[in-house]
Design a protein around this motif. Structure first.
Motif, PDB file in Angstrom:
ATOM      1  N   ASP A 260       0.829  -1.202   0.000  1.00 53.62           N
ATOM      2  CA  ASP A 260       0.000   0.000   0.000  1.00 53.62           C
ATOM      3  C   ASP A 260       0.863   1.252   0.000  1.00 53.62           C
ATOM      4  OD1 ASP A 260      -2.508  -1.281  -0.046  1.00 53.62           O
ATOM      5  OD2 ASP A 260      -2.437  -1.614   2.121  1.00 53.62           O
ATOM      6  N   GLN A 261       1.907   1.257   0.856  1.00 51.76           N
ATOM      7  CA  GLN A 261       2.815   2.400   0.885  1.00 51.76           C
ATOM      8  C   GLN A 261       3.592   2.513  -0.415  1.00 51.76           C
ATOM      9  OE1 GLN A 261       2.332   0.088   3.237  1.00 51.76           O
ATOM     10  NE2 GLN A 261       2.897   0.817   5.285  1.00 51.76           N
ATOM     11  N   ALA A 262       3.964   1.363  -0.979  1.00 48.14           N
ATOM     12  CA  ALA A 262       4.676   1.372  -2.259  1.00 48.14           C
ATOM     13  C   ALA A 262       3.816   2.019  -3.334  1.00 48.14           C
ATOM     14  CB  ALA A 262       5.049  -0.047  -2.661  1.00 48.14           C
ATOM     15  N   LEU A 263       2.542   1.664  -3.360  1.00 50.31           N
ATOM     16  CA  LEU A 263       1.651   2.198  -4.381  1.00 50.31           C
ATOM     17  C   LEU A 263       1.517   3.710  -4.262  1.00 50.31           C
ATOM     18  CD1 LEU A 263      -0.238   1.511  -6.707  1.00 50.31           C
ATOM     19  CD2 LEU A 263      -2.082   1.207  -5.039  1.00 50.31           C
ATOM     20  N   GLU A 264       1.392   4.219  -3.036  1.00 56.92           N
ATOM     21  CA  GLU A 264       1.256   5.663  -2.858  1.00 56.92           C
ATOM     22  C   GLU A 264       2.502   6.394  -3.343  1.00 56.92           C
ATOM     23  OE1 GLU A 264      -1.503   7.324  -2.036  1.00 56.92           O
ATOM     24  OE2 GLU A 264      -2.395   5.319  -2.180  1.00 56.92           O
ATOM     25  N   SER A 265       3.681   5.856  -3.052  1.00 57.61           N
ATOM     26  CA  SER A 265       4.915   6.496  -3.507  1.00 57.61           C
ATOM     27  C   SER A 265       5.017   6.491  -5.028  1.00 57.61           C
ATOM     28  CB  SER A 265       6.129   5.782  -2.900  1.00 57.61           C
ATOM     29  OG  SER A 265       6.289   6.103  -1.542  1.00 57.61           O
ATOM     30  N   LEU A 266       4.659   5.374  -5.642  1.00 62.97           N
ATOM     31  CA  LEU A 266       4.762   5.278  -7.088  1.00 62.97           C
ATOM     32  C   LEU A 266       3.728   6.161  -7.790  1.00 62.97           C
ATOM     33  CD1 LEU A 266       5.490   1.474  -7.326  1.00 62.97           C
ATOM     34  CD2 LEU A 266       7.068   3.322  -7.887  1.00 62.97           C
ATOM     35  N   LYS A 267       2.573   6.330  -7.184  1.00 61.80           N
ATOM     36  CA  LYS A 267       1.597   7.266  -7.743  1.00 61.80           C
ATOM     37  C   LYS A 267       2.169   8.682  -7.762  1.00 61.80           C
ATOM     38  CE  LYS A 267      -2.748   4.891  -6.569  1.00 61.80           C
ATOM     39  NZ  LYS A 267      -3.946   4.939  -5.693  1.00 61.80           N
ATOM     40  N   GLN A 268       2.856   9.058  -6.685  1.00 61.52           N
ATOM     41  CA  GLN A 268       3.464  10.383  -6.633  1.00 61.52           C
ATOM     42  C   GLN A 268       4.568  10.508  -7.679  1.00 61.52           C
ATOM     43  OE1 GLN A 268       2.296  12.849  -4.695  1.00 61.52           O
ATOM     44  NE2 GLN A 268       3.736  14.242  -5.697  1.00 61.52           N
ATOM     45  N   ALA A 269       5.345   9.447  -7.852  1.00 61.83           N
ATOM     46  CA  ALA A 269       6.402   9.461  -8.863  1.00 61.83           C
ATOM     47  C   ALA A 269       5.808   9.639 -10.261  1.00 61.83           C
ATOM     48  CB  ALA A 269       7.211   8.174  -8.790  1.00 61.83           C
ATOM     49  N   ILE A 270       4.667   9.004 -10.520  1.00 58.10           N
ATOM     50  CA  ILE A 270       4.018   9.135 -11.823  1.00 58.10           C
ATOM     51  C   ILE A 270       3.531  10.557 -12.053  1.00 58.10           C
ATOM     52  CG2 ILE A 270       1.917   8.483 -13.081  1.00 58.10           C
ATOM     53  CD1 ILE A 270       2.360   5.615 -12.058  1.00 58.10           C
ATOM     54  N   LEU A 271       3.002  11.188 -11.011  1.00 64.88           N
ATOM     55  CA  LEU A 271       2.563  12.575 -11.155  1.00 64.88           C
ATOM     56  C   LEU A 271       3.721  13.483 -11.559  1.00 64.88           C
ATOM     57  CD1 LEU A 271       0.161  12.970  -8.076  1.00 64.88           C
ATOM     58  CD2 LEU A 271      -0.472  12.862 -10.491  1.00 64.88           C
ATOM     59  N   LEU A 272       4.904  13.184 -11.035  1.00 63.50           N
ATOM     60  CA  LEU A 272       6.074  14.014 -11.319  1.00 63.50           C
ATOM     61  C   LEU A 272       6.749  13.638 -12.625  1.00 63.50           C
ATOM     62  CD1 LEU A 272       7.528  14.019  -7.698  1.00 63.50           C
ATOM     63  CD2 LEU A 272       6.478  15.968  -8.870  1.00 63.50           C
ATOM     64  N   ALA A 273       6.621  12.385 -13.059  1.00 59.25           N
ATOM     65  CA  ALA A 273       7.267  11.927 -14.300  1.00 59.25           C
ATOM     66  C   ALA A 273       6.312  10.981 -15.030  1.00 59.25           C
ATOM     67  CB  ALA A 273       8.588  11.228 -13.985  1.00 59.25           C
ATOM     68  N   PRO A 274       5.252  11.513 -15.630  1.00 57.35           N
ATOM     69  CA  PRO A 274       4.200  10.655 -16.201  1.00 57.35           C
ATOM     70  C   PRO A 274       4.638   9.838 -17.409  1.00 57.35           C
ATOM     71  CG  PRO A 274       3.818  12.968 -16.736  1.00 57.35           C
ATOM     72  CD  PRO A 274       4.937  12.945 -15.745  1.00 57.35           C
ATOM     73  N   ASP A 275       5.774  10.158 -18.015  1.00 61.50           N
ATOM     74  CA  ASP A 275       6.240   9.420 -19.193  1.00 61.50           C
ATOM     75  C   ASP A 275       7.381   8.463 -18.886  1.00 61.50           C
ATOM     76  OD1 ASP A 275       4.395  10.725 -20.813  1.00 61.50           O
ATOM     77  OD2 ASP A 275       5.759  12.388 -21.216  1.00 61.50           O
ATOM     78  N   ASN A 276       7.652   8.216 -17.622  1.00 65.80           N
ATOM     79  CA  ASN A 276       8.747   7.326 -17.228  1.00 65.80           C
ATOM     80  C   ASN A 276       8.243   5.880 -17.258  1.00 65.80           C
ATOM     81  OD1 ASN A 276      10.571   5.723 -15.650  1.00 65.80           O
ATOM     82  ND2 ASN A 276      11.451   7.608 -14.850  1.00 65.80           N
ATOM     83  N   VAL A 277       8.666   5.122 -18.236  1.00 64.70           N
ATOM     84  CA  VAL A 277       8.151   3.771 -18.431  1.00 64.70           C
ATOM     85  C   VAL A 277       8.510   2.853 -17.263  1.00 64.70           C
ATOM     86  CG1 VAL A 277      10.157   2.977 -19.758  1.00 64.70           C
ATOM     87  CG2 VAL A 277       7.938   1.885 -20.096  1.00 64.70           C
TER      88      VAL A 277
END
Length: 372
Positions: A260-277
């Motif tokens: 659950d914590q992993a998912l929240e962090s990765l969601k934030q990472a996607i917001l900051l870098a939405p094109d990072n595969v």
């Protein structure tokens, strides 16, 4: 037994006139008889409402947990005593029942129970594993927007562990080490003017961020993921807009199985870098670990849109589609994997297992419907 079973299926049962709570628990022989009844009824065209009545008539003794426990005992017995052709035959029958159950919103857990056991018997090895690909080496942020598969940033089929396809493996998000993006202050420190005795606050802050970031990487390399997270939390307090920090933090939580914590962090990472595969890839793995299959499918779709030749994404998308009982679409994905990597043994195994169930091989590369 015949008289008892007649009572069991009497129309009054569903209206509570003969409470099943007063009857003895169903035996393994009873469950086998009921399995035969299901097969016969479905072959005669039972619709979802009729299946719901069949289950309801069993009362508390026929609750889904009782079926799950019996299916586990049943599959263990079949695997131990029957030859592979017989195992596959029984497994195909269970998948047939699963497909009928999944047409009823009320019987989805029954559909999963029969489907999982059916796949176990068809493959002879258990439930489908979620294969997690381990990353080796640090990313170069400027190069990872589209990571070609012939670089260390993308796992090759021959590098996969031989255990990845084993059925009882627990999903675990692997560590994705992403370096801190370079800043003007850190690209070439020798060329910069020596700092004055009172260094500018911005310079000091950047140096602190870099030091803490590297501390996190060191701790992660040593297996101290909690320590790595603590170091990256300090970075976030200073500057919460660095995608690499959120990405690595999410991966570290994944290694601790704190999904659950992993998912929240990765969601934030996607917001900051939405094109990072690579962030989307790890995001997809975490959703699989949480068994959020529909969300995982959408995440793999985005991953593939960002990099169409990412073999592992097609393979994992195939596994996800299998969990959603979309076997035809999973079949297409495994064909795509083998088109990209002909020696990918796990994809070949999954493809053969599905074709055994569907009893019809697919054409090499039909159009992918991107099943939602």
């Amino acid at each position: 037994m015949a008289g008892w079973l007649k009572k069991l299926f009497s129309p009054s049962q569903g209206r509570g006139q003969t409470p099943t709570v007063d009857l003895p628990p169903l035996t393994d022989a009873d469950f086998e008889f009921l399995l035969a009844q299901l097969l016969q009824g479905i072959s005669r065209g039972w619709q979802p409402d009729r299946l719901e009545v069949f289950i309801a008539d069993l009362g508390i003794r026929g609750k889904v947990t009782a079926w799950e426990a019996w299916l586990e005992r049943y599959s263990t017995q079949i695997l131990a005593q029957a030859q592979p052709p017989q195992q596959q035959q029984v497994g195909t029958r269970l998948l047939y029942i699963s497909n009928a159950f999944k047409n009823s919103p009320k019987l989805q857990r029954f559909a999963r129970a029969f489907g999982d056991t059916g796949q176990q018997l068809v493959t002879g090895r258990g439930k489908i594993a979620i294969e997690i690909w381990e990353y080796a080496g640090a990313d170069q942020l400027a190069e990872q927007e589209v990571a070609p598969e012939n670089t260390p940033t993308s796992a090759q089929p021959q590098e996969a562990s031989p255990e990845v396809a084993e059925p009882v493996a627990t999903p675990e998000a692997e560590m994705m080490v992403e370096p801190l993006p370079e800043t003007p202050e850190t690209i070439n420190p020798e060329a910069s003017e020596p700092p004055t005795q009172e260094a500018p606050e911005e310079f000091t802050q950047e140096a602190t961020i870099e030091a803490l970031f590297q501390t996190g990487l060191t701790k992660a390399d040593q297996g101290d993921f909690a320590g790595a997270i603590a170091a990256w939390d300090e970075v976030i307090e200073i500057n919460p807009t660095i995608s690499a920090v959120w990405h690595n933090r999410g991966s570290a939580f994944g290694r601790l199985k704190q999904y659950d914590q992993a998912l929240e962090s990765l969601k934030q990472a996607i917001l900051l870098a939405p094109d990072n595969v690579l962030i989307w890839r790890d995001h997809s793995y975490v959703l699989m670990a949480l068994e959020q299959w529909q969300a995982a499918l959408k995440s793999w779709n985005t991953t593939i849109e960002l990099q169409e030749d990412l073999t592992e994404a097609w393979y994992q998308r195939g596994l996800t589609l299998e969990q959603l009982n979309k076997l035809e679409n999973a079949q297409i994905n495994y064909r795509r994997v083998l088109h990209l990597a002909p020696d990918f043994a796990q994809a070949q195994e999954r493809l053969e297992a599905i074709e055994a169930v569907l009893n019809a091989p697919s054409s090499p590369l039909p159009t992918d419907p991107w099943a939602e």
